[in-house]
Structure formats: structure tokens, C-alpha cells
Design a protein around this motif. Structure first.
Motif, PDB file in Angstrom:
ATOM      1  N   SER A   1       0.849  -1.185   0.000  1.00  0.00           N
ATOM      2  CA  SER A   1       0.000   0.000   0.000  1.00  0.00           C
ATOM      3  C   SER A   1       0.886   1.237   0.000  1.00  0.00           C
ATOM      4  N   LYS A   2       0.292   2.403  -0.190  1.00  0.00           N
ATOM      5  CA  LYS A   2       1.074   3.637  -0.188  1.00  0.00           C
ATOM      6  C   LYS A   2       1.737   3.856   1.167  1.00  0.00           C
ATOM      7  N   TRP A   3       1.074   3.365   2.239  1.00  0.00           N
ATOM      8  CA  TRP A   3       1.662   3.540   3.567  1.00  0.00           C
ATOM      9  C   TRP A   3       2.872   2.633   3.760  1.00  0.00           C
TER      10      TRP A   3
ATOM     11  N   LEU B   1       5.723   4.366   1.903  1.00  0.00           N
ATOM     12  CA  LEU B   1       6.231   5.485   2.700  1.00  0.00           C
ATOM     13  C   LEU B   1       7.048   4.973   3.889  1.00  0.00           C
ATOM     14  N   ALA B   2       6.574   3.907   4.519  1.00  0.00           N
ATOM     15  CA  ALA B   2       7.302   3.343   5.657  1.00  0.00           C
ATOM     16  C   ALA B   2       8.702   2.898   5.233  1.00  0.00           C
TER      17      ALA B   2
ATOM     18  N   TYR C   1       8.099   6.934   9.732  1.00  0.00           N
ATOM     19  CA  TYR C   1       7.960   5.483   9.632  1.00  0.00           C
ATOM     20  C   TYR C   1       6.878   4.975  10.592  1.00  0.00           C
TER      21      TYR C   1
ATOM     22  N   ALA D   1       3.391   5.933   9.410  1.00  0.00           N
ATOM     23  CA  ALA D   1       3.042   5.188   8.197  1.00  0.00           C
ATOM     24  C   ALA D   1       2.677   3.738   8.532  1.00  0.00           C
TER      25      ALA D   1
ATOM     26  N   GLN E   1      -0.770   3.574  10.126  1.00  0.00           N
ATOM     27  CA  GLN E   1      -1.833   3.638   9.127  1.00  0.00           C
ATOM     28  C   GLN E   1      -1.934   2.313   8.355  1.00  0.00           C
ATOM     29  N   ALA E   2      -0.793   1.734   8.003  1.00  0.00           N
ATOM     30  CA  ALA E   2      -0.793   0.473   7.253  1.00  0.00           C
ATOM     31  C   ALA E   2      -1.412  -0.660   8.058  1.00  0.00           C
TER      32      ALA E   2
END
Length: 315
Positions: free
Chosen positions: A69-71, A74-75, A168, A171, A174-175
């Protein structure tokens, strides 16, 4: 505190202690700082692939690899920045300083939740944060100043890591609303490998350990990464991000004690006092999270640790 929350907190504390090995292993890898992060991720991947594919368990396995995922992306990017700056900080300053300064994450996480999500922390929690930061400052200011190649620059690099690690942290939080801990850790690790390789090559670092002991340290970092970071990611799905952010401050205490034992880095009385303040802050933060009438069973909806970010009253 319910048994499920107590178990999640126990996993978190053990994971943080495991992560306290990181700065020790970085110095033993016989590679450049960013290259050490590269090997940490590379040797973690086989274990993460096995854990992600195994039958479903409490650790979040059994999901399959899927797509990031986008999260998760980003992480991975934030974690690559985290390790690049932090590993240089470990070389340039003392292990205790580098580990404490990079763990000022609770301040950034709490301020982010307060400003962006309007999640005002409890007064007792603010006191816990102040106590933790006082302890962190004491550990940094109380160092002998004789360790590292460039203590001031190392402290600056380590301080910047608090920003990257906060990114991190948030992110991953959220993930965790849509994926398990092992899958998130797998993708964050895989995405972080190319940036770390590029950084180490551009800076002309030594990429290959010179001895078997160096290779052993690299493998050890991979195992540590899976056990430590995977445990933290799992706990983030069970506890508010703010509680997790303060609890992992046991990491610099473990790292400081190990560096004193292994490398002979002096732990001054002021640094010891700082470590005691950090531990006291962790206890206070946990106490502040136990608001009357609010369940403490790790239910994200009831505790406020849901998709919108860190809970307003816990660190």
C-alpha cells in the motif's frame, strides 16, 4: 490492564530490547554505515518471506505477499532515511547519544497527532513526555565526549532520525489498519533496500565485510530486524502509537549498557540518571493511558488508536 494489552506491551518491551542490539551490531559489521543498513534488510528478507507465507498466527503471518500500500511504501522510504542517518550517527558519536537522540520520536508523534488530528494529550502524558525528554537530554549532555569520530555532527544526524522514524512510525500505524505486521515489515524492508544500496555506493562505503565475524554481525542484524521491528509493528496494531513511542525508549538504555560493556564507552552518573528518568517516564505514560471508563484491551476503536492516527491520551 487486560491480559491482551499486557501481552502486547510485553511483546513491545522485548522487541525494544532486541532493537537495542542494533548500534552494537552496526559497529561490528566491518562495512560502511549505510551498507550495514543494506545488509540488515537483505538478511531480513528470507525470514520475512517465510513468516509472511506461513499459516496465520498472532504475529500476523499467513497473509501472503500481496501488493504494498502507499503507507508501506512510505514506511520503507522513511526507514531507509532513518537507517542512513542513524548509522552515521552511531559511528560519529557515542552509542548512547545516537540511540537516545534518535528516540525522541514521542515528541514528534504526539505533536503531529495534536496539530493534525486535534488529539490533545492528557496533562499527565505531557508530564511523561517532559520527563522522558529530560532523561534523553541528560544522557546526551552527560556523555564523556571522548567517543566517536565527530560527536557534534553525529548528534545532529541522530537527532534528525527522530523525524524520519516518526514518519515510519505513523506510516506503519496507518498500514496496520488494513494489513498484518509481517506483511508491512516485509514490504517496508524490501522498499528500503535499493535506497540504502545507492547511498552506500555514492558515498564510497565498504560494502563487503572483511571477516566472518563481520558477516555474522550482518546476519545478526537481519534476525534482529525481523524480531525487533516485526514486534513493534505488531504492537502498533494493538496499542496506541503514542504508548508505543514512549515504551520503545527502553532501547537506548539497553544500547547504552551494552556499549559500556562491549566497547568500554563510559556511562557517566548523569547518563545513568537520564536513563532512570526515561524509565520513570515510561511508567508514568502507561499510568496516564488508564483513563476511567476507557477499555484498555487493545481495541483500536475504543481506545482511539484507529485509522486517524495516534491516540490522544497515550504514548
Amino acid at each position: 490492564m487486560s491480559s491482551s494489552r499486557a501481552f502486547a506491551l510485553s511483546v513491545l518491551v522485548v522487541s525494544a530490547c532486541v532493537l537495542g542490539l542494533a548500534p552494537i551490531l552496526v559497529r561490528l559489521t566491518e562495512t560502511g554505515p549505510a551498507a550495514a543498513g543494506f545488509w540488515r534488510f537483505v538478511f531480513a528478507m528470507p525470514l520475512l518471506l517465510v513468516l509472511t507465507a506461513r499459516p496465520k498466527s498472532w504475529a500476523g503471518g499467513g497473509e501472503g505477499i500481496g501488493r504494498p500500500s502507499k503507507w508501506m511504501i512510505l514506511a520503507g522510504l522513511f526507514f531507509a532515511l532513518d537507517l542512513s542517518f542513524w548509522h552515521y550517527g552511531i559511528v560519529m558519536t557515542s552509542v548512547a547519544n545516537a540511540t537516545v537522540l534518535c528516540n525522541l520520536t514521542p515528541v514528534v508523534v504526539t505533536l503531529f497527532g495534536w496539530i493534525v488530528f486535534k488529539e490533545r494529550p492528557a496533562r499527565l502524558f505531557i508530564l511523561a513526555i517532559a520527563l522522558a525528554m529530560s532523561g534523553a537530554f541528560a544522557m546526551a549532555a552527560g556523555a564523556s565526549g571522548a567517543q566517536g569520530t565527530n560527536p557534534l555532527l553525529g548528534d545532529i544526524f541522530s537527532l534528525s532520525v527522530a523525524l524520519w522514524y516518526s514518519g515510519y512510525f505513523l506510516a506503519v500505524k496507518q498500514a496496520r489498519t488494513t494489513a498484518g505486521a509481517m506483511r508491512i515489515t516485509l514490504w517496508a524492508t524490501a522498499i528500503g533496500i535499493p535506497p540504502l544500496a545507492v547511498v552506500s555506493l555514492l558515498l564510497g562505503e565498504d560494502m563487503i565485510p572483511a571477516t566472518l565475524a563481520g558477516w555474522g554481525a550482518c546476519v545478526g542484524m537481519g534476525v534482529m530486524h525481523v524480531a525487533g521491528q516485526g514486534g513493534v509493528a505488531w504492537a502498533l496494531g494493538k496499542l496506541p502509537a503514542s504508548v508505543t513511542a514512549v515504551t520503545i525508549l527502553v532501547q537506548p538504555i539497553v544500547a547504552g549498557l551494552l556499549s559500556w560493556w562491549i566497547f568500554g564507552e563510559t556511562l557517566t552518573p548523569v547518563q545513568a540518571l537520564g536513563g532512570a528518568l526515561v524509565l520513570a517516564a515510561i511508567v508514568l505514560a502507561q499510568w496516564s493511558s488508564r483513563k476511567p471508563g476507557v477499555p484498555s484491551d487493545g481495541d483500536q476503536t475504543k481506545t482511539g488508536a484507529g485509522p486517524k492516527g495516534p491516540a490522544p491520551v497515550n504514548v
